[in-house]
Design a protein around this motif. Structure first.
Motif, PDB file in Angstrom:
ATOM      1  N   PRO A 154     -17.940   0.625  45.288  1.00 29.21           N
ATOM      2  CA  PRO A 154     -18.755   1.101  46.396  1.00 29.21           C
ATOM      3  C   PRO A 154     -19.863   1.876  46.317  1.00 29.21           C
ATOM      4  O   PRO A 154     -20.971   1.635  46.916  1.00 29.21           O
ATOM      5  CB  PRO A 154     -17.584   1.305  47.626  1.00 29.21           C
ATOM      6  CG  PRO A 154     -16.484   0.289  47.293  1.00 29.21           C
ATOM      7  CD  PRO A 154     -16.546   0.624  45.542  1.00 29.21           C
ATOM      8  N   PHE A 155     -19.354   2.862  45.524  1.00 29.13           N
ATOM      9  CA  PHE A 155     -20.734   3.864  45.565  1.00 29.13           C
ATOM     10  C   PHE A 155     -21.851   3.401  44.542  1.00 29.13           C
ATOM     11  O   PHE A 155     -22.940   3.753  44.461  1.00 29.13           O
ATOM     12  CB  PHE A 155     -20.081   5.236  44.708  1.00 29.13           C
ATOM     13  CG  PHE A 155     -19.209   6.025  45.425  1.00 29.13           C
ATOM     14  CD1 PHE A 155     -18.998   5.976  46.722  1.00 29.13           C
ATOM     15  CD2 PHE A 155     -18.143   6.915  44.687  1.00 29.13           C
ATOM     16  CE1 PHE A 155     -18.168   6.540  47.444  1.00 29.13           C
ATOM     17  CE2 PHE A 155     -17.104   7.446  45.266  1.00 29.13           C
ATOM     18  CZ  PHE A 155     -17.202   7.457  46.883  1.00 29.13           C
ATOM     19  N   ALA A 156     -21.373   2.533  43.755  1.00 28.06           N
ATOM     20  CA  ALA A 156     -22.609   1.563  42.967  1.00 28.06           C
ATOM     21  C   ALA A 156     -23.383   0.809  43.997  1.00 28.06           C
ATOM     22  O   ALA A 156     -24.519   0.828  43.682  1.00 28.06           O
ATOM     23  CB  ALA A 156     -21.960   0.988  41.723  1.00 28.06           C
ATOM     24  N   VAL A 157     -22.673   0.176  44.756  1.00 29.94           N
ATOM     25  CA  VAL A 157     -23.375  -0.690  45.737  1.00 29.94           C
ATOM     26  C   VAL A 157     -24.325   0.253  46.587  1.00 29.94           C
ATOM     27  O   VAL A 157     -25.385  -0.164  46.768  1.00 29.94           O
ATOM     28  CB  VAL A 157     -22.502  -1.513  46.528  1.00 29.94           C
ATOM     29  CG1 VAL A 157     -23.286  -2.252  47.691  1.00 29.94           C
ATOM     30  CG2 VAL A 157     -21.698  -2.433  45.639  1.00 29.94           C
ATOM     31  N   VAL A 158     -23.522   1.165  47.268  1.00 29.74           N
ATOM     32  CA  VAL A 158     -24.665   2.331  47.916  1.00 29.74           C
ATOM     33  C   VAL A 158     -25.632   2.908  47.321  1.00 29.74           C
ATOM     34  O   VAL A 158     -26.801   3.107  47.920  1.00 29.74           O
ATOM     35  CB  VAL A 158     -23.647   3.302  48.521  1.00 29.74           C
ATOM     36  CG1 VAL A 158     -24.308   4.302  49.509  1.00 29.74           C
ATOM     37  CG2 VAL A 158     -22.424   2.612  49.432  1.00 29.74           C
ATOM     38  N   ALA A 159     -25.368   3.248  46.146  1.00 34.97           N
ATOM     39  CA  ALA A 159     -26.511   3.782  45.245  1.00 34.97           C
ATOM     40  C   ALA A 159     -27.682   2.778  44.842  1.00 34.97           C
ATOM     41  O   ALA A 159     -28.902   3.140  45.069  1.00 34.97           O
ATOM     42  CB  ALA A 159     -25.864   4.385  44.110  1.00 34.97           C
ATOM     43  N   MET A 160     -27.153   1.635  44.617  1.00 32.67           N
ATOM     44  CA  MET A 160     -28.298   0.596  44.572  1.00 32.67           C
ATOM     45  C   MET A 160     -29.087   0.347  45.773  1.00 32.67           C
ATOM     46  O   MET A 160     -30.465   0.269  45.647  1.00 32.67           O
ATOM     47  CB  MET A 160     -28.017  -0.313  44.176  1.00 32.67           C
ATOM     48  CG  MET A 160     -28.789  -1.505  43.507  1.00 32.67           C
ATOM     49  SD  MET A 160     -29.937  -1.050  41.964  1.00 32.67           S
ATOM     50  CE  MET A 160     -28.622  -1.316  40.794  1.00 32.67           C
ATOM     51  N   LEU A 161     -28.537   0.418  46.631  1.00 30.43           N
ATOM     52  CA  LEU A 161     -29.112   0.135  48.282  1.00 30.43           C
ATOM     53  C   LEU A 161     -30.071   1.464  48.570  1.00 30.43           C
ATOM     54  O   LEU A 161     -31.284   1.495  49.259  1.00 30.43           O
ATOM     55  CB  LEU A 161     -28.201   0.114  49.289  1.00 30.43           C
ATOM     56  CG  LEU A 161     -27.375  -1.311  49.185  1.00 30.43           C
ATOM     57  CD1 LEU A 161     -26.236  -1.449  50.626  1.00 30.43           C
ATOM     58  CD2 LEU A 161     -28.356  -2.569  49.411  1.00 30.43           C
ATOM     59  N   GLY A 162     -29.614   2.774  48.124  1.00 30.80           N
ATOM     60  CA  GLY A 162     -30.526   3.903  48.223  1.00 30.80           C
ATOM     61  C   GLY A 162     -31.734   3.704  47.463  1.00 30.80           C
ATOM     62  O   GLY A 162     -32.851   4.217  47.868  1.00 30.80           O
ATOM     63  N   VAL A 163     -31.478   3.281  46.307  1.00 36.79           N
ATOM     64  CA  VAL A 163     -32.772   2.920  45.523  1.00 36.79           C
ATOM     65  C   VAL A 163     -33.684   1.772  46.183  1.00 36.79           C
ATOM     66  O   VAL A 163     -34.882   2.224  46.215  1.00 36.79           O
ATOM     67  CB  VAL A 163     -32.488   2.289  44.036  1.00 36.79           C
ATOM     68  CG1 VAL A 163     -33.737   1.988  43.368  1.00 36.79           C
ATOM     69  CG2 VAL A 163     -31.634   3.376  43.177  1.00 36.79           C
ATOM     70  N   ASN A 164     -33.197   0.925  46.545  1.00 38.62           N
ATOM     71  CA  ASN A 164     -33.941   0.091  47.370  1.00 38.62           C
ATOM     72  C   ASN A 164     -34.644   0.685  48.845  1.00 38.62           C
ATOM     73  O   ASN A 164     -35.901   0.619  48.945  1.00 38.62           O
ATOM     74  CB  ASN A 164     -32.986  -1.272  47.904  1.00 38.62           C
ATOM     75  CG  ASN A 164     -33.826  -2.235  48.934  1.00 38.62           C
ATOM     76  OD1 ASN A 164     -34.615  -1.998  49.615  1.00 38.62           O
ATOM     77  ND2 ASN A 164     -33.423  -3.334  48.570  1.00 38.62           N
ATOM     78  N   LEU A 165     -33.904   1.588  49.497  1.00 41.91           N
ATOM     79  CA  LEU A 165     -34.516   2.164  50.435  1.00 41.91           C
ATOM     80  C   LEU A 165     -35.676   3.196  50.016  1.00 41.91           C
ATOM     81  O   LEU A 165     -36.627   3.272  50.713  1.00 41.91           O
ATOM     82  CB  LEU A 165     -33.418   3.191  51.081  1.00 41.91           C
ATOM     83  CG  LEU A 165     -33.603   3.951  52.386  1.00 41.91           C
ATOM     84  CD1 LEU A 165     -33.997   3.242  53.491  1.00 41.91           C
ATOM     85  CD2 LEU A 165     -32.448   4.907  52.743  1.00 41.91           C
ATOM     86  N   THR A 166     -35.320   4.094  49.045  1.00 40.33           N
ATOM     87  CA  THR A 166     -36.155   5.039  48.632  1.00 40.33           C
ATOM     88  C   THR A 166     -37.545   4.169  48.098  1.00 40.33           C
ATOM     89  O   THR A 166     -38.573   4.721  48.524  1.00 40.33           O
ATOM     90  CB  THR A 166     -35.828   5.803  47.110  1.00 40.33           C
ATOM     91  OG1 THR A 166     -34.753   6.347  47.642  1.00 40.33           O
ATOM     92  CG2 THR A 166     -37.000   6.701  46.847  1.00 40.33           C
ATOM     93  N   TYR A 167     -37.467   3.068  47.293  1.00 38.80           N
ATOM     94  CA  TYR A 167     -38.696   2.299  47.009  1.00 38.80           C
ATOM     95  C   TYR A 167     -39.488   1.887  48.083  1.00 38.80           C
ATOM     96  O   TYR A 167     -40.844   2.098  48.298  1.00 38.80           O
ATOM     97  CB  TYR A 167     -38.234   1.081  46.189  1.00 38.80           C
ATOM     98  CG  TYR A 167     -39.426   0.141  45.723  1.00 38.80           C
ATOM     99  CD1 TYR A 167     -40.264   0.635  44.694  1.00 38.80           C
ATOM    100  CD2 TYR A 167     -39.903  -0.859  46.601  1.00 38.80           C
ATOM    101  CE1 TYR A 167     -41.131  -0.312  44.343  1.00 38.80           C
ATOM    102  CE2 TYR A 167     -40.710  -1.440  46.470  1.00 38.80           C
ATOM    103  CZ  TYR A 167     -41.637  -1.179  45.167  1.00 38.80           C
ATOM    104  OH  TYR A 167     -42.702  -2.296  44.950  1.00 38.80           O
ATOM    105  N   GLN A 168     -38.644   1.432  49.090  1.00 41.62           N
ATOM    106  CA  GLN A 168     -39.372   0.827  50.553  1.00 41.62           C
ATOM    107  C   GLN A 168     -40.210   2.102  51.307  1.00 41.62           C
ATOM    108  O   GLN A 168     -41.278   1.465  51.791  1.00 41.62           O
ATOM    109  CB  GLN A 168     -38.635   0.097  51.455  1.00 41.62           C
ATOM    110  CG  GLN A 168     -37.863  -1.004  50.759  1.00 41.62           C
ATOM    111  CD  GLN A 168     -37.382  -2.020  51.891  1.00 41.62           C
ATOM    112  OE1 GLN A 168     -38.050  -2.283  52.914  1.00 41.62           O
ATOM    113  NE2 GLN A 168     -36.158  -2.378  51.760  1.00 41.62           N
TER     114      GLN A 168
END
Length: 277
Positions: A154-168
């Motif tokens: 779950p932490f890896a999934v949330v971190a990857m979504l955090g990357v998505n959010l930051t990029y956007q």
């Protein structure tokens, strides 16, 4: 663009960075004589963002429960240090984000949250942080549970979504130029301006997070119309500077429509049919 439950440290870092870039964008806009901001709209956005961040902090422990439960029943174990696994997580999260974002435009129950993000009439970095308060009620997190079930932590999934959010965050601007060959694969400011535009050819287009390839694959990609300037904000929507009305207005309207609807089918359509149907 809706976050799940990034850590308070990550959110704080994002906030400080975001404020710095917002100020830079505003300064550049003044320098080139572009009306990039409306101070009343930006103030309302900051009000929405403050409450949204407080709500996410409270919700983090609650939303973590289904992620932990699903992870206990995972099919495989994927290492966070494996490059192929991380590439798979990136592509998987982008694929699921595309469908979550597309559903947020086509299912009114989800649009009630996502509508908040499309309400600004100025497209700038400040608008990037205008996010709904009810993302978890709308069920955004459910789209990403399959990643946990197949074996990503779950932490890896949330971190990857955090990357998505930051990029956007960085693609919410009118001041960025086209990025040449990168425009084919990446969701760039050029593409995201189309997504936020309320011009008829732009509606429900360019749902991608970091990548634009799924829009190209599934027929939701669009270029900006050549003969008309882009307009932003909600189609037929009334602009508001009240953070509570911005965040909850569509929920109130939806529940009002449910009360008026006659019969179970009509009530279901008012909740889960396409917005405006």
């Amino acid at each position: 663009m809706e976050p799940l439950f990034p850590s308070p440290y990550f959110r704080g870092l994002i906030l400080v960075t975001a404020l710095g870039f917002m100020a830079l964008e505003y300064g550049l806009g003044r320098l080139v004589h572009r009306e990039t901001h409306d101070w009343r709209e930006s103030a309302a956005t900051l009000g929405v963002a403050v409450v949204q961040n407080l709500i996410r902090l409270v919700e983090a422990g609650i939303v973590a429960v289904p992620f932990a439960f699903v992870y206990q029943h995972r099919l495989f174990d994927f290492s966070a240090t494996s490059a192929p696994a991380m590439l798979g997580l990136f592509l998987g999260s982008e694929f699921l984000y595309y469908w979550q974002h597309r559903a947020s435009h086509r299912i009114r129950w989800m649009w009630a949250t996502h509508r908040v993000h499309h309400s600004p009439t100025k497209f700038n970095l400040t608008a990037a942080i205008r996010l709904g308060w009810t993302g978890n009620i709308s069920g955004n997190f459910l789209f990403f549970l399959p990643l946990v079930w197949i074996g990503f932590h779950p932490f890896a999934v949330v971190a990857m979504l955090g990357v998505n959010l930051t990029y956007q965050f960085f693609i919410h601007t009118e001041l960025a130029p086209r990025l040449g060959p990168l425009e084919f694969a990446l969701n760039t400011p050029t593409h995201h301006r189309v997504h936020h535009a309320s011009n008829e050819p732009c509606l429900d287009k360019n749902y991608g997070g970091i990548l634009i390839i799924f829009d190209r694959l599934f027929g939701t990609f669009a270029h900006a119309p050549a003969q008309e300037p882009l307009r932003y904000g909600l189609v037929g929507g009334k602009r508001s500077f009240n953070p509570v009305r911005i965040a909850l207005g569509e929920w109130i309207a939806m529940l009002h429509d449910v009360r008026k609807a006659v019969g179970a089918r009509a009530k279901f359509r008012a909740l889960f049919g396409p917005p405006g149907a």
